[in-house]
Motif scaffolding. Sequence first.
Motif, PDB file in Angstrom:
ATOM      1  N   CYS A  34       0.826  -1.208   0.000  1.00  0.00           N
ATOM      2  CA  CYS A  34       0.000   0.000   0.000  1.00  0.00           C
ATOM      3  C   CYS A  34       0.860   1.258   0.000  1.00  0.00           C
ATOM      4  N   LYS A  35       1.972   1.238   0.733  1.00  0.00           N
ATOM      5  CA  LYS A  35       2.891   2.376   0.737  1.00  0.00           C
ATOM      6  C   LYS A  35       3.492   2.579  -0.657  1.00  0.00           C
ATOM      7  N   ARG A  36       3.924   1.513  -1.285  1.00  0.00           N
ATOM      8  CA  ARG A  36       4.509   1.641  -2.626  1.00  0.00           C
ATOM      9  C   ARG A  36       3.469   2.129  -3.621  1.00  0.00           C
ATOM     10  N   THR A  37       2.235   1.663  -3.473  1.00  0.00           N
ATOM     11  CA  THR A  37       1.160   2.126  -4.349  1.00  0.00           C
ATOM     12  C   THR A  37       1.056   3.641  -4.300  1.00  0.00           C
ATOM     13  N   PHE A  38       1.084   4.204  -3.095  1.00  0.00           N
ATOM     14  CA  PHE A  38       1.021   5.659  -2.959  1.00  0.00           C
ATOM     15  C   PHE A  38       2.231   6.324  -3.598  1.00  0.00           C
ATOM     16  N   LEU A  39       3.424   5.839  -3.291  1.00  0.00           N
ATOM     17  CA  LEU A  39       4.628   6.499  -3.780  1.00  0.00           C
ATOM     18  C   LEU A  39       4.745   6.436  -5.297  1.00  0.00           C
TER      19      LEU A  39
END
Length: 231
Positions: free
Chosen positions: A67-72
């Motif tokens: 989920c963090k990578r999705t945002f970044l």
Amino acid sequence: MNTLHTLGRCTCHRHAFPGVLTITNGASPMGGSASVPRDGRIPDTPAARAAEAYLNEVSNLTMVRHCKRTFLFGQALAEKAGAKPDLEMLYVGALFHDLGLEPVFAGPDDFETLGAREAERFLTSRGYARIAQQVAAAIELHTSPDTANDTRPEVAYLCMGALCDVVGARLDQLEPRLIQQVVAEYPRDGTKALLNALLKIQIDTKPASRIAIAESRMGVLKRIAEAPFTG
């Protein structure tokens, strides 16, 4: 709604990216919730912190990092395009976009709908109604590549960020150094295996769902397994 089965016709088709294939990650457990470090690129608002805490309660570390990578990735693609999404909305949407895959939220509806419903409930109950509907809309639509053309940038770039991390779509639009930095900060350890396992449950138990139809038409699970990432 056009779901992932349109991926082959969409401009966000999967691109091979050899530089990412050799990234290796340190070991981390597939199970158990854990927080991940905050950095200067991540929104630091009450809603963002509340969403992080909730995701850590219901998801494992591999999912949190996805989920963090999705945002970044979504944020980076937006910056490259000169788009200006509300970063708080984009971040909370990214954190919650796969809530519907968690067993605790199991139900007869498509996982996108389950996740959108739970995200809106949580945000509204915590006093963040301002972002609840837009976040829910982004989650509901995030598996459709056509959503990349949505006029709402928070919706469009959640879709792009998610597809980037899941199947490698639009990786060729990002700098190799940025991709490697994101993966180094939030390792992929087991991402492909986790997503394939969770999606297979949806496909097997909900044959009329959007993801099941997408699997039958273009082999979502195979595309995830062949994404240009290690892990």
